[in-house]
Design a protein around this motif. Structure first.
Motif, PDB file in Angstrom:
ATOM      1  N   GLY A 157       0.802  -1.183   0.155  1.00  0.00           N
ATOM      2  CA  GLY A 157       0.017  -0.064   0.092  1.00  0.00           C
ATOM      3  C   GLY A 157       0.804   1.402   0.112  1.00  0.00           C
ATOM      4  N   ALA A 186      10.531   3.525   4.967  1.00  0.00           N
ATOM      5  CA  ALA A 186      10.409   4.022   3.584  1.00  0.00           C
ATOM      6  C   ALA A 186      10.777   5.235   3.083  1.00  0.00           C
ATOM      7  CB  ALA A 186       8.838   3.635   3.285  1.00  0.00           C
ATOM      8  N   THR A 209       6.448  11.185   1.732  1.00  0.00           N
ATOM      9  CA  THR A 209       6.795   9.751   1.846  1.00  0.00           C
ATOM     10  C   THR A 209       7.778   9.729   3.180  1.00  0.00           C
ATOM     11  OG1 THR A 209       6.887   9.148  -0.587  1.00  0.00           O
ATOM     12  CG2 THR A 209       7.993   7.635   0.980  1.00  0.00           C
ATOM     13  N   THR A 234      14.660   5.861   9.735  1.00  0.00           N
ATOM     14  CA  THR A 234      15.915   5.946   8.896  1.00  0.00           C
ATOM     15  C   THR A 234      16.119   7.452   8.366  1.00  0.00           C
ATOM     16  OG1 THR A 234      15.610   3.744   7.969  1.00  0.00           O
ATOM     17  CG2 THR A 234      16.868   4.949   6.873  1.00  0.00           C
ATOM     18  N   SER A 236      19.510   9.928   7.091  1.00  0.00           N
ATOM     19  CA  SER A 236      20.644   9.668   6.163  1.00  0.00           C
ATOM     20  C   SER A 236      21.644  10.750   6.487  1.00  0.00           C
ATOM     21  CB  SER A 236      20.197  10.088   4.817  1.00  0.00           C
ATOM     22  OG  SER A 236      21.188  10.403   3.847  1.00  0.00           O
ATOM     23  N   TYR A 249      15.204  16.089  -0.497  1.00  0.00           N
ATOM     24  CA  TYR A 249      15.452  14.841   0.320  1.00  0.00           C
ATOM     25  C   TYR A 249      16.366  15.075   1.724  1.00  0.00           C
ATOM     26  CZ  TYR A 249      17.658  10.387   0.940  1.00  0.00           C
ATOM     27  OH  TYR A 249      17.936   8.954   1.547  1.00  0.00           O
ATOM     28  N   THR A 284      21.411  -0.156  -2.801  1.00  0.00           N
ATOM     29  CA  THR A 284      19.916  -0.668  -2.899  1.00  0.00           C
ATOM     30  C   THR A 284      19.097  -0.100  -4.050  1.00  0.00           C
ATOM     31  OG1 THR A 284      19.083   1.317  -1.834  1.00  0.00           O
ATOM     32  CG2 THR A 284      20.172  -0.108  -0.358  1.00  0.00           C
ATOM     33  N   GLN A 287      19.613   3.346  -5.449  1.00  0.00           N
ATOM     34  CA  GLN A 287      20.738   3.855  -6.285  1.00  0.00           C
ATOM     35  C   GLN A 287      20.540   3.740  -7.725  1.00  0.00           C
ATOM     36  OE1 GLN A 287      23.171   5.337  -4.898  1.00  0.00           O
ATOM     37  NE2 GLN A 287      23.363   4.768  -2.835  1.00  0.00           N
ATOM     38  N   TYR A 289      17.438   3.923  -9.426  1.00  0.00           N
ATOM     39  CA  TYR A 289      16.142   4.430  -9.831  1.00  0.00           C
ATOM     40  C   TYR A 289      15.888   5.781  -9.874  1.00  0.00           C
ATOM     41  CZ  TYR A 289      13.807   5.442  -5.307  1.00  0.00           C
ATOM     42  OH  TYR A 289      13.484   5.957  -4.323  1.00  0.00           O
TER      43      TYR A 289
HETATM   44  P1  NAD Z   1      14.958   0.932  -1.255  1.00  0.00           P
HETATM   45  O1  NAD Z   1      14.301   1.451  -2.652  1.00  0.00           O
HETATM   46  O2  NAD Z   1      15.198  -0.443  -1.207  1.00  0.00           O
HETATM   47  O3  NAD Z   1      13.820   1.241  -0.199  1.00  0.00           O
HETATM   48  C1  NAD Z   1      12.837   2.379  -0.064  1.00  0.00           C
HETATM   49  C2  NAD Z   1      11.512   1.562   0.096  1.00  0.00           C
HETATM   50  O4  NAD Z   1      10.460   2.673   0.355  1.00  0.00           O
HETATM   51  C3  NAD Z   1      11.056   1.046  -0.927  1.00  0.00           C
HETATM   52  O5  NAD Z   1      11.176  -0.273  -1.234  1.00  0.00           O
HETATM   53  C4  NAD Z   1       9.406   1.215  -1.067  1.00  0.00           C
HETATM   54  O6  NAD Z   1       8.896   0.098  -0.470  1.00  0.00           O
HETATM   55  C5  NAD Z   1       9.574   2.128  -0.065  1.00  0.00           C
HETATM   56  N1  NAD Z   1       8.470   3.338  -0.529  1.00  0.00           N
HETATM   57  C6  NAD Z   1       8.965   4.374  -1.052  1.00  0.00           C
HETATM   58  N2  NAD Z   1       7.625   5.251  -1.476  1.00  0.00           N
HETATM   59  C7  NAD Z   1       6.813   4.504  -0.886  1.00  0.00           C
HETATM   60  C8  NAD Z   1       5.338   5.053  -0.819  1.00  0.00           C
HETATM   61  N3  NAD Z   1       4.968   5.950  -1.175  1.00  0.00           N
HETATM   62  N4  NAD Z   1       4.501   4.063  -0.112  1.00  0.00           N
HETATM   63  C9  NAD Z   1       5.149   2.772   0.514  1.00  0.00           C
HETATM   64  N5  NAD Z   1       6.386   2.515   0.493  1.00  0.00           N
HETATM   65  C10 NAD Z   1       7.152   3.267  -0.250  1.00  0.00           C
HETATM   66  O7  NAD Z   1      16.051   1.896  -0.810  1.00  0.00           O
HETATM   67  P2  NAD Z   1      16.701   1.920   0.561  1.00  0.00           P
HETATM   68  O8  NAD Z   1      18.192   2.652   0.192  1.00  0.00           O
HETATM   69  O9  NAD Z   1      16.845   0.794   1.484  1.00  0.00           O
HETATM   70  O10 NAD Z   1      15.989   2.957   1.435  1.00  0.00           O
HETATM   71  C11 NAD Z   1      15.619   2.731   2.638  1.00  0.00           C
HETATM   72  C12 NAD Z   1      15.594   4.212   3.411  1.00  0.00           C
HETATM   73  O11 NAD Z   1      17.286   4.258   3.471  1.00  0.00           O
HETATM   74  C13 NAD Z   1      15.125   5.136   2.635  1.00  0.00           C
HETATM   75  O12 NAD Z   1      14.417   6.086   3.648  1.00  0.00           O
HETATM   76  C14 NAD Z   1      16.244   5.940   2.137  1.00  0.00           C
HETATM   77  O13 NAD Z   1      16.067   7.159   1.975  1.00  0.00           O
HETATM   78  C15 NAD Z   1      17.363   5.701   3.370  1.00  0.00           C
HETATM   79  N6  NAD Z   1      18.577   5.831   2.861  1.00  0.00           N
HETATM   80  C16 NAD Z   1      19.239   5.192   2.043  1.00  0.00           C
HETATM   81  C17 NAD Z   1      20.359   5.603   1.557  1.00  0.00           C
HETATM   82  C18 NAD Z   1      21.079   4.795   0.401  1.00  0.00           C
HETATM   83  O14 NAD Z   1      22.318   4.807   0.050  1.00  0.00           O
HETATM   84  N7  NAD Z   1      20.765   3.537  -0.030  1.00  0.00           N
HETATM   85  C19 NAD Z   1      21.250   6.452   2.423  1.00  0.00           C
HETATM   86  C20 NAD Z   1      20.813   7.107   3.448  1.00  0.00           C
HETATM   87  C21 NAD Z   1      19.608   6.812   3.596  1.00  0.00           C
END
Ligand code: NAD
Ligand code: MG
Length: 342
Positions: A157, A186, A209, A234, A236, A249, A284, A287, A289
């Motif tokens: 959802g 998320a 979000t 989470t 950053s 962001y 993840t 990176q 999309y």
């Molecule tokens: P990811 O794409 O695997 O995870 C993000 C998830 O957010 C998605 O899988 C999706 O299910 C969910 N999401 C996004 N929009 C949504 C919506 N409208 N409704 C429901 N679910 C939604 O990438 P990730 O890197 O694992 O991200 C997880 C968290 O880590 C995020 O908050 C991201 O900002 C944070 N983060 C990531 C990095 C990085 O380098 N990957 C660095 C710092 C922080």
């Protein structure tokens, strides 16, 4: 996410940032040292049994040569090369969250997937939320949780709707028989280095979000949580070293740090702890999309002191320790794991 500090900081801002960075570093070191404790205990047991696992060089533990690739949002980690390591074959639990009931948003992939796997291996039942387009990734996580003999609930959802956030918490509570841990993980971001070309729709999606959803989810969760429960956000490292390409962001991630601290003060009287994790760059779906230039991941690998971006499994110990009783005096903090980047 890329973290690129702007060149135009004033000296005063730099000094303020430096002192905040040092603060975060100190906290991160304490956090990681504490998170390493169970591994040391496991090592002692292994030594007693005669087989000592080799000590690993953190620089060489994971790859730093991911090929250029792109997917449409929200992306699937199933289609990434190489696939992120979320601990599927490596995370070993020791019952640190036995009997807990957790809800993890974004639990299908990346960091949320690593947290969901670790929580299940530590003995928790886990509900995961994700977008309907991510069903294939989510199905794998549900299978991995079931394999641990834990309850797993898949609740797809869109978190941008308040009514859905409320129903997500209600359904988790009903189907798991309670809610002890909420992981607001998320997130959404887009590479937009020029404010003149920053569409309002992307700004709005980022705020909905990253800020509204955790607000709605926390509100619904706190209403049903018992003393001893925890919320983990989470954030950053962009909260502390904002990137010019991630304007909206970075702003939401800084707001999450303040939200974590303020909420922790509010709900301490209910016996609920609230903390956050501030990751550096991790491999993840995000990176691949978010529309960054082709060389973004290779420059992240090269510019990180450890010489590579992180893998989600390397963050799981922080989320475990923040959720377990052992950290009962930790609240209002944000811990970092960023390969030395901040
Ligand atoms: P990811 O794409 O695997 O995870 C993000 C998830 O957010 C998605 O899988 C999706 O299910 C969910 N999401 C996004 N929009 C949504 C919506 N409208 N409704 C429901 N679910 C939604 O990438 P990730 O890197 O694992 O991200 C997880 C968290 O880590 C995020 O908050 C991201 O900002 C944070 N983060 C990531 C990095 C990085 O380098 N990957 C660095 C710092 C922080
Ligand atoms: Mg996903």
């Amino acid at each position: 996410m890329a973290e690129k500090t702007t060149e135009t900081d004033t000296q005063t801002a730099k000094t303020a940032l430096m002192s905040r960075r040092s603060m975060m570093k100190g906290v991160a070191i304490v956090g990681l040292a504490a998170a390493a404790l169970p591994t040391m205990a496991e090592n002692a047991a292994t030594q007693a049994s005669g087989s000592v696992p080799p000590i690993k060089d953190p620089r060489a533990k994971f790859p730093n040569d991911q090929p250029t690739q792109a997917q449409a949002w929200p992306g699937l980690q199933r289609d990434m090369t190489p696939r992120p390591d979320c601990g599927e074959t490596s995370y070993r639990g020791t019952g640190r969250l036995a009997g807990r009931r957790a809800l993890v948003t974004g639990g299908d992939s990346g960091i949320g997937r690593a947290v969901s796997i670790a929580y299940a291996r530590e003995g928790a039942d886990v509900a995961i939320n994700y977008l309907p387009q991510e069903e294939d990734d989510a199905a794998e996580v549900i299978g991995l949780i079931h394999r641990e003999g834990r309850k797993a609930i898949a609740i797809p959802g869109d978190l941008r709707a308040e009514a859905f956030c409320r129903s997500l918490v209600a359904r988790t509570e009903r189907e798991l028989g309670g809610l002890d841990i909420l992981v607001n993980n998320a997130g959404y971001g887009w590479f937009l280095p020029d404010i003149l070309e920053h569409p309002s729709e992307k700004f709005d999606q980022t705020i909905k979000t990253n800020l509204y959803a955790p607000f709605w989810l926390s509100k619904a969760a706190i209403a049903v949580m018992k003393p001893g429960s925890v919320i983990v956000f989470t954030s950053s490292v962009t909260a502390f070293s904002p990137s010019d390409a991630f304007l909206g962001y970075s702003a939401t991630k800084a707001a999450i740090v303040a939200f974590t601290s303020a909420l922790a003060k509010q709900v301490a009287k209910r016996g609920i702890r609230v903390n956050g994790v501030a990751p550096g760059p991790f491999w993840t779906p995000m990176q691949v999309y978010f529309g960054a230039p082709d060389d973004n991941v290779s420059s992240l690998n090269a510019s990180t002191p450890l010489g590579r971006i992180g893998q989600p499994v390397e963050l799981a110990p922080l989320y475990v320790i923040l959720a377990e009783d052992a950290s009962s005096y930790v609240t209002g903090s944000t811990w970092s794991a960023d390969g030395g980047r901040l």
